[in-house]
Scaffold this active site. Structure first.
Site: not given
Ligand code: NAD
Ligand code: UDX
Length: 480
Positions: A8, A11, A88, A159, A221, A272, A275
């Site tokens: 994966g 992000y 997910t 992050l 949450a 996030c 979901k």
């Molecule tokens: P994303 O959609 O940007 O990346 C996921 C990648 O996995 C995609 O590029 C997809 O092509 C790849 N993928 C899917 N199935 C695959 C497989 N079987 N083999 C190889 N590659 C495969 O998602 P993301 O934002 O990086 O989030 C990933 C996870 O981390 C999620 O569970 C999310 O909830 C969690 N998370 C996200 C954030 C965030 O800020 N985006 C922060 C913390 C946790």
């Molecule tokens: C969040 C969590 O912060 C991070 O720890 C987790 O790993 C992934 O989900 P993210 O969604 O990237 O991170 O950004 P975040 O800064 O938390 O902002 C989420 C949303 O809340 C944004 O739309 C932001 O504009 C909004 N927000 C944030 C507000 O409306 N008010 C605030 O005071 C803070």
């Protein structure tokens, strides 16, 4: 040399592995993905995601101890530690649709690991998953193991986008959950050693598997609940003449509450919060805890209410109709400093205004026209299900145009909605903008970024979330 493979390249997977490669020169890191275009972008000068500082790290490590590849099976087979960082999303069909996490991508990754592995592995859950997922993954791996031993760890990522590199360099904590057996503890230590290359030991927390999995859902949450709390208060501020910035400041001064994450807004977005809370609600329901489920559901309901309330405010202020009127949308990303639009409140606000037949002219610093058109033509929750997605309609949404800058977007507009807090919106030449708008000219500030008093002096009618209403807005029908 320890070999890490991350499945994966999104992000989370991309930036996290880039930082591990930078901080641990003795570790070889391969980031793999089924998406060839994503991998090609990671190997180019135009990375697939925008994060401050990421370009430099990738340039420094790529080709040395960091590589991006579509050869998923090869790199999984060679690795000692496999991170799984696939998407997910919320299920859109079948049992639990609209709430439960869709673990299709996770399960297919686990089955592939079982198929290609020829040596013992530590498998790390990096994706956010329902509590007890490790048990399911363990079953898939051990029932297909061919004598190979697997240890599953939960190492959720905290992050936030826009500050990913900063957060990874200096995390509040790193959380590692594992089995309470000797092998489980050994696996925890192995992963701990990776992070110990740059994270102080007292910030590396170790727990059992279920605590680690649940802590991630709980943290998101709690964070989202803070925003819904301040947003709920913002509605009461508008009704009473209190000012949400003053209230949040006064409340946040209590050291037990703290000042961060109390900015009232048009609603939270991002991939996030919604979901993960829906997932939490579903888990509570499945565990026979409807009261707990309902408590967390309210966080989402208040967020939806806040977005609706904003749309209703725009329409009611503009003589109860925006039909045929040009509305400039400043900002489409879910927050500043990212081009990510997943679950951005701008989608719901734009759809609400389009429902009242407005013409939208949208400008965002980072988001492309193609992305905006795709987001506005997609159904709820479909965005993270590549297998369900149809290509964006070539015609796009007809009432929507995308502008190159804020001045073009606002030219000839009746109203402006600020939906992302990009810094450049604070310093626009609002005199010039006012001159080129229809009168009365409205500004609806969904992020409290503009100086409302200054804009009122120019002649704008200004609405700021949670701030005392000006006379014009008070005279308009009540908004709920
Ligand atoms: P994303 O959609 O940007 O990346 C996921 C990648 O996995 C995609 O590029 C997809 O092509 C790849 N993928 C899917 N199935 C695959 C497989 N079987 N083999 C190889 N590659 C495969 O998602 P993301 O934002 O990086 O989030 C990933 C996870 O981390 C999620 O569970 C999310 O909830 C969690 N998370 C996200 C954030 C965030 O800020 N985006 C922060 C913390 C946790
Ligand atoms: C969040 C969590 O912060 C991070 O720890 C987790 O790993 C992934 O989900 P993210 O969604 O990237 O991170 O950004 P975040 O800064 O938390 O902002 C989420 C949303 O809340 C944004 O739309 C932001 O504009 C909004 N927000 C944030 C507000 O409306 N008010 C605030 O005071 C803070």
């Amino acid at each position: 040399m320890v070999k890490i493979c991350c499945i994966g390249a999104g992000y989370v997977g991309g930036p996290t592995m880039a930082v591990i490669a930078l901080k641990c020169p003795a570790i070889e890191v391969a980031v793999v993905d089924i998406s060839a275009s994503r991998i090609a972008a990671w190997n180019s000068d135009q990375l697939p995601i925008y994060e401050a500082g990421l370009d430099e790290i990738v340039k420094q490590c790529r080709g040395k101890n960091l590589l991006f590849s579509t050869a998923v099976e090869k790199h999984v087979a060679e690795a000692d530690i496999i991170f799984v960082s696939v998407n997910t999303p919320t299920k859109t069909r079948g049992l639990g649709a609209g709430k439960a996490a869709d673990l299709t991508y996770w399960e297919s990754a686990a089955r592939m690991i079982a198929d290609v592995s020829k040596s013992n592995k530590i498998v790390v859950e990096k994706s956010t998953v329902p509590v007890k997922t490790a048990e399911a993954i363990e079953k898939i791996l051990t029932h297909n193991s061919k004598g190979i031993k697997y240890q599953i760890l939960s190492n959720p990522e905290f992050l936030a986008e826009g500050t990913a590199i900063e957060d990874l360099f200096n995390p509040d904590r790193v959380l590692i959950g594992g089995r309470e057996t000797a092998e489980g503890q050994k696996a925890i230590q192995a992963l701990k050693q990776v992070y110990a290359n740059w994270v102080p030991e007292d910030r590396i927390i170790t727990t059992n598997l279920w605590s680690a999995e649940l802590s991630k859902l709980a943290a998101n949450a709690f964070l989202a609940q803070r925003i819904s709390s301040v947003n709920a208060m913002s509605a009461l501020c508008e009704a009473t003449g209190a000012n949400i910035s003053q209230v949040a400041h006064a409340v946040g001064k209590d050291s037990r509450i703290g000042p961060k994450f109390l900015n009232a807004s048009v609603g939270f977005g991002g991939s996030c919060f919604q979901k993960d809370i829906l997932n939490l609600v579903y888990i509570c329901e499945c565990n026979g805890l409807p009261e707990v489920a309902n408590y967390w559901k309210q966080v989402i309901q208040v967020n939806d209410y806040q977005k609706n309330r904003f749309v209703n405010r725009v329409v009611s202020s503009m003589f109860n109709t925006v039909s045929g009127k040009k509305i400039a949308i400043l900002g489409f990303a879910f927050k500043k400093d990212t081009g990510d639009t997943r679950e951005t409140p701008a989608i719901d606000v734009c759809k609400g205004l389009l429902g009242d037949k407005a013409h939208l002219s949208i400008y965002d610093v980072q988001v492309t026209e193609e992305q905006i058109q795709r987001d506005l033509s997609m159904n709820k929750f479909d965005w993270d299900h590549p297998i369900h997605l149809q290509p964006a309609s070539p015609i796009g949404v007809k009432q929507v145009s995308v502008a190159w800058d804020a001045y073009e977007a606002t030219k000839g507009a009746h109203g402006i909605c600020i939906l992302t807090e990009w810094d450049e919106f604070k310093t626009l030449d609002y005199n010039k903008i006012f001159d080129h708008m229809h009168k009365p000219a409205f500004v609806f500030d969904g992020r409290n970024v503009v100086d409302a008093e200054k804009l009122r002096q120019i002649g704008f009618i200004v609405y700021s979330i949670g701030k005392p209403l000006d006379a014009w807005l008070k005279d308009m029908p009540a908004v709920t």
